[in-house]
Design an enzyme around this catalytic site. Sequence first.
Site, short mmCIF file in Angstrom:
data_model
loop_
_atom_site.label_atom_id
_atom_site.label_comp_id
_atom_site.label_asym_id
_atom_site.label_seq_id
_atom_site.Cartn_x
_atom_site.Cartn_y
_atom_site.Cartn_z
N ASP B 418 -45.86 22.47 51.80
CA ASP B 418 -46.72 24.22 50.98
C ASP B 418 -45.84 24.87 52.05
OD1 ASP B 418 -48.24 26.08 50.79
OD2 ASP B 418 -49.67 25.34 52.36
N LYS B 419 -45.84 26.14 51.86
CA LYS B 419 -45.25 27.19 52.99
C LYS B 419 -45.95 27.58 54.10
CE LYS B 419 -44.07 31.58 52.75
NZ LYS B 419 -44.95 32.28 53.54
N LYS B 581 -43.79 53.45 53.73
CA LYS B 581 -42.92 52.38 53.65
C LYS B 581 -43.36 51.36 52.49
CE LYS B 581 -47.18 49.46 54.82
NZ LYS B 581 -48.25 49.12 55.61
N ARG B 615 -38.58 40.52 58.01
CA ARG B 615 -39.16 40.81 57.19
C ARG B 615 -39.36 42.56 57.35
NH1 ARG B 615 -44.67 38.36 54.77
NH2 ARG B 615 -44.41 36.47 54.64
N GLY B 696 -46.83 29.12 46.68
CA GLY B 696 -47.70 30.09 45.51
C GLY B 696 -46.43 31.52 45.86
N LYS B 863 -47.96 22.02 41.54
CA LYS B 863 -46.80 21.27 42.72
C LYS B 863 -47.71 19.78 42.44
CE LYS B 863 -48.63 24.44 46.39
NZ LYS B 863 -49.11 24.76 47.20
N ASP B 883 -51.51 22.23 53.69
CA ASP B 883 -52.60 22.91 54.23
C ASP B 883 -53.96 23.59 53.78
OD1 ASP B 883 -51.90 24.74 54.09
OD2 ASP B 883 -52.41 26.04 55.70
N ASN B 886 -55.56 24.55 48.00
CA ASN B 886 -54.44 24.15 46.98
C ASN B 886 -53.41 23.42 46.45
OD1 ASN B 886 -52.96 25.70 48.88
ND2 ASN B 886 -51.84 27.03 47.62
N ASP B 887 -53.49 22.51 48.07
CA ASP B 887 -52.16 21.08 48.08
C ASP B 887 -52.98 20.59 47.66
OD1 ASP B 887 -50.30 23.08 49.26
OD2 ASP B 887 -51.38 23.00 51.36
#
Lengths: 340, 1393
Positions: B418-419, B581, B615, B696, B863, B883, B886-887
């Site tokens: 997962d990210k 922005k 970013r 996601g 996933k 974590d 969703n995982d």
Amino acid sequence: ERFKAGKSGPSARRPDNSAFKQQRLPAWSPMLTANTVLPFFYFMALSCMLLGVWLLLTVQSTQELKLDYTKAGSCDECFEIHNSASCRLFQGDVFFYYGLQNFHQNLRRYMDSRDDGQMVGRTTNLKNPSTYCEPFIKDQKGLPIAPCGAVANSVFNDSFTLSYHGGSSGPAVPVPLLRQGITWYTDKNIKYRNPKDGNMTLAQVFQGTAQPRYWQKPAYELDPRDPANNGFINDDLIVWMREAAFPNFKKLYGVLYRAKKPFIKGLPAGNYSVDVSYNFPVQHFRGRKQVVLTTVTWFGGQNHFLPIAYLITSCLTLLVAVVLTVAWCKFGKNGRNMEE
Amino acid sequence: MTIPKEIPEKWFPLVLPLKRKKQKGLNGAKSQKRWTEEERRVRANDREYNEKFQYASNCIMTSKYNIVTFLPVNLFEQFQEVANTYFLFLLILQLIPQISSLSWFTTIVPLALVLSITAVKDATDDYFRHKSDNQVNNRQSQVLIRGLLQNEKWMNVRVGDVTKLENNQFVSADLLLLSSSEPHGLCYIETAELDGETNMKVRQSVSVTSELGNQNNLASFDGEVVCEPPNNKLDRFCGTLYWRDKKYTLTNQNMLLRGCVLRNTEACYGLVIFAGPDTKLMQNSGRTKFKRTSIDRLMNTLVLWIFGFLVCMGVILAVGNAVWEREVGSLFQSYLPWDPPVDNFLFSAFLAFWSYVIILNTVVPISLYVSVEVIRLGHSYFINWDQEMFCSQCNTAAEARTTTLNEELGQVEYIFSDKTGTLTQNIMSFNKCSINGQTYGEGTDPLGPRPKRLDFTPFNPLADPDFCFYDDTLLESVKVGDAHAHTFFRLLSLCHTVMSEEKSEGELVYKAQSPDEGALVTAARNFGFVFRSRTPGTITTTEMGRPVTYTLLAILDFNNIRKRMSVIVRNPEGRIRLYCKGADTVLLERLHPCNQELMNVTSDHLNEYAADGLRTLVLAYRDLSEDEWEAWSESHRCAEKAASCREDRMAAAYEQIEQDMMLLGATAIEDKLQEGVPETIAVLSLANIKIWVLTGDKQETAVNIGYSCKMLTDDMTEVFIISGHTVQSVRQELGRARERMIELSRSRDGGKEEGKEEGKEGCFMGNGFRERQEGDGTGGGGGGKQLQCPPPPPPLPPPPLPPPSPPPPPPSNLMDNIFGEFALVINGHSLAHALEADMETEFVSTACACKAVICCRVTPLQKAQVVDVIKKHKKVVTLAIGDGANDVSMIKSAHIGVGISGQEGIQAVLASDYSFSQFRFLQRLLLVHGRWSYLRMCRFLCYFFYKNFAFTMVHFWFGFFCGFSAQTVYDQYFITLYNIVYTSLPVLAMGIFDQDVPDQRSLEYPKLYEPGQLNLLFNKREFFICIAQGIYTSVVLFFVPCAVLSDATQSTGVPLADYQTFAVTTATALVIVVSVQIALDTGFWTVINHVCVWGSLGSFFSIMFALHSQTLFKIFPNQFHFVGSAQSTLLQPVVWLTIALATAICIVPVLAFRFLKVDLKPQLSDTVRYTQLVRQKKRKPVGRSVGGAWRGLGSVSDGRLGARGGSRRSGYAFAHQEGFGELITSGKNMRLSTMALATFASRHSSSWIDTLRRKKPTHTHCHTPPSASGASSPARSCVSGSVAPLSNSSSVLGGSQDTPIEEVTAQHTQTVPTLSTQTPPAAEAAAPQGSAQAVSAGVLTSAAVRPHGGDSPGGWTITLGAVQEALFGWKARATASNSPRPSSVPMETSQIE
């Protein structure tokens, strides 16, 4: 609970910093390097070689005489065999064995068919043998057999008389054989005991039991000469009861008694005859019987296998060592392969 | 909260069905009756009525046994295990005297040992279950009985009771919320126990009951609830309340589920609907499915083979027995008659077969399974104990939650990660900025001296002490009053959708919907532009210590297409200004032409920032005149009211005003990676583990993170992006990617560089990358030039180079032969197509040829699908790490699931097999623990099979000498104790403690991990080698003593050929040989190993002497007839010579082979060991070539500052959703914070944003937290009474709730079930959109019902697109935690403490 109670703070649950828990126990990690393996191989080859040679020399010093007399039972006359294998003196203690071939003392049911409780002298077991003894528990009349079981039932009952005919054709001198002290100490003194009941004689104690089916005399009359050698502590019985591991075996019959001339130094060279009272049938199951005379050294009787096996092992190890050395020198010296 | 540890499958292969049975039983005696429970009727305060239905009581029982049933039930369970039954069968065989070749105790002792160990373990587990059950059952709750509140134990609470809950109490059963101390019948719950989410959720009672208020009213409440029968759907409830002849629809929003905790609510009353085992918590307490390791499966196969082998040997020996009995035995009958039932040799052979099955059964010893479990348990403890996997920030140690998978950790080939929260900390930090062409904020140089962190407090008392910034020039210029810097930070303090809470004066807490925004606003705060509070129409800030209030005229909200957001504010002086922005790509186009020069400078800065993986956002402003504003505002209003194409018209309106802006500068935000992530990924990929990121998140974010964690590098040959929306396009893109790869690797291979222009590739990664390639090709620095310069001996970029490996084996197919580093980025919608049955293989072959794969925008189910596809096609070990909720699906479907603990609740941890708190621990888990576990397990198994074959096969050879009578070679006690005493400990010690190389080395040389992946250490071949070695040993062990002893005599002349001497000699030789062998196998001799090896030898001799002693013999003469054998045998030199010879013959070949192997074909581990050895000796580093691999990593880790020219990646990666601008300007979310502050100081986690985000979108229209009429009305009394001001939209909503079911509401609630049935598996991409439409339809309807409050620019209107966008944004989370998919929220048995 894994963590020590009482600690608190941000690291309260930090695992203990013990060498064990952190897998950092001091340890020795040996590795098979040329420095250790090759010398080990050479050393091993050398020591096997020395041992083999020494054993071989030792074995060479022993003498052995085997005589198969199976056929003696079938001929009516005296069975004669001339064996001029050894004309030397059998020096030192000379042991007299009887040997059996193709007799399976190591069959599972045969080995189990005995009652050590009876043989150790328990009176209850004497009259009431354990079921292990099947099918030799009771005789036809229903009397308990003592000693019971297939092992005792099949006790070897040939007897031998060894005679010495002098250097030439003099009168035959019976060679004195010690028929006692031929068992393990533990067998004679611990494992086999006669049942005792007050002051009764052995025969009285054995009252109410039957002798094994193949026996010619009851247990308490096995040795007419020495009353202390009767019953379950009879040496011959004890020797027989120590079952052999393999179908071909020899068992000790007697040891040369070296108190008198001409046997003080051993068995002198000359002619001997063996008188066999041939009782034990072996031919129906294709068995063989033999007598063996042998002298022993520190490591026992004549046994060629061990020294030869050592010598062969030593040679092979040496060969391997050489091959390894060559391989190492040529391909892997100084961890050459490791460096890649 | 105790989470029951998983119980190894071995012990209860059939627990699952049993447990199910049990649960049925648990539901009480009325299971038959309940079988037909189709609906549940509950009448409040009417126990008599409710008792008719015999609903389950609130007493829970998770324990399996009680004192009486323990023994029978436990034994019954244990004998369902095949191995145990097998040994029971053997035991029964042994009771038949004709067959029994061994005493009964040779089997019963080990069996009893195994059974009792298991029983003790079960009993302990159950004891704790009893304890926690009792604890839970005996909790106190307040129940309204006959109008009085009485304390009752939980277990005595009945269905239909009205109970009172107080703040921070656990909910005792599934309750229907009747009333609450809070206005509108609201109450807040924390559902961490239930679904693992730590944020708070709002529940609201039906309005009629919320008015009941006090106890007396509640006691007389006699409404009847008719609802669905008990089920395990956590997010769904369907029922109707009948009261006073009216019907009220009940949904999940009205329910408080058992396991939740009441928060921030003084008290509430609830009606018990489901109790005890019927509650959703208990209904969900299924055991997770057991995972087996590949070694396990192999072991089971091998055990079956061995059984086959056993039968073969039995048959051979039985045939031998038949022949022997016919030829010899029949003649020998005078000495040993056949047993009574035996009348011919065939029957004898039949019996002999079984007898041999008994004595040869030790080839598969019962202790194998126990030992494997013990070893795994030990490894698990080592994982738990590892300090280096302890995170002191979170005070969490790693935890092996499953004890059965350890060795598989050493075989992982694919990691699915997962990210957010796993790779990243989900913390954004304001890192650099460029203001008016001046760049500020030097990155921290890890090598150089650490610059001082700025201290803002003297300058600004409102500063956030956690904020880090290192460049004081920026602070100076702010202090000096640089106008640009001021405008810059003013923009940051105004242009956002952040909410603030001010608990006490100066103690500000920002609630940002995306961490990026939070970081920016915090930065502004620290530089003196403090955002204090907002109302729908104003923003109050403190600028350089001076309070300023701006009038907020409009929020031009963010969306994905616009990629920017703006606010239009009027400052106190009355000037109107637009602050904007956004992403550089969109914003730079909309600047006033006069900015050209500044734009170029800023653009350079942006490139720099992007190269550092930051970013970026560009900031700009535009001054508006009053007229301009009026004109625009008019057109905007039109657009807003437009019935058709509202979205487009709005966008056009926005576009219209966001023009000719003045550039201010740019910000660079670092999406903080978790500590050590790039290093970990680098090490893991050196270990040949492929890492896929499944997230996601949006593509930009995901790619950006991919770069910053070094999964994607600029050295990569090519990065493919698959983003097709149709099957065809996806197929095409995949095909094209494959062609490219083959083409490139071929050209590289052949040494011919065609210098392809890759630009025409549609799927080629966007802007910056290509630029960089060209720039670099000429610059000649670094890598990435495989495309540009002829590469014959391709000069690979130096740093992360694995130690030179032998060239890969010739490829079986083209795709296996891909050189060069490729990466694949695939979007969720494309993935949906790629995972279709006919595309699967294509996708797998393409993706697996890539070094890195990033799947973005994937749903939780996808996933899991990705994991399954790889499992299916590649037959490799997969690991999933994540974590969040969703995982969970991915964690469950991978071979190994790892949960990151401490970030997003415990759902992932609960479903996981291993958990720890930092991604970087993964390298230690795999490369150290996994590797060791695998190594140890393999060595253990090899040795174990070896030693048992060596032990058992001796019987086979002896069979040929003992007339195949099934006579054993050894004493029966030796047979009994061999496996459990004499040889168990050394091999266990090796299996638990062995190390071939120290842990640092296995991290330094990741290649050491490869043998595990290739399954080299224990496979069928190794197994046969072990077996062969065992058989060889048995031959030696039998024939050497046999040959020596049959002729040998003692020095007293007594022959040594008796059985007992032979038995003792062989046994001693065997124990010595296997001990020497274990000594050879042990590579790491700790004290424990020494104790075990020497102790085992010692115990063998002492036990043997004890068993052969006269004491025992005198007591049991028939059992201990070996009396005296030990001493009379072991005193003989010839016996020792025999043993020595046998040992030498057994060991020499093994030693020679091992030496040759190490010398000629050393494994990497040998090399490392050797290097270490040499290093120890010479105290000088050797083996630099291998070490280079590691040393290269150093430069990877500090590469962030490196002078590599970065490919510029658009950093616009807002994680937030649009629509929030509307919410702010409508003022709906204002009330909670002020309200909450007034009442509960500790309510900081009940942020409006979380509440809003987590809420099921379906309910937004009817259960929005009611807002106060304004931020300035904090008093509760005021709120409850202030339904009146109709101008405020939310109060209208509140009003609509008060009406009993009307058509509209009924319709809405009807949509709930329909939505719920839209299960994502079928239409992954379609479902959210579908539901979004449904929702927004609902929203629009409700919007139409009420009068429109037109004075606020945002108004209460959520555009269709807005909702869609919002939905898509949190689809991932929503489907995991809230979706109706039944399997999506699987629960562990969880006990509340």
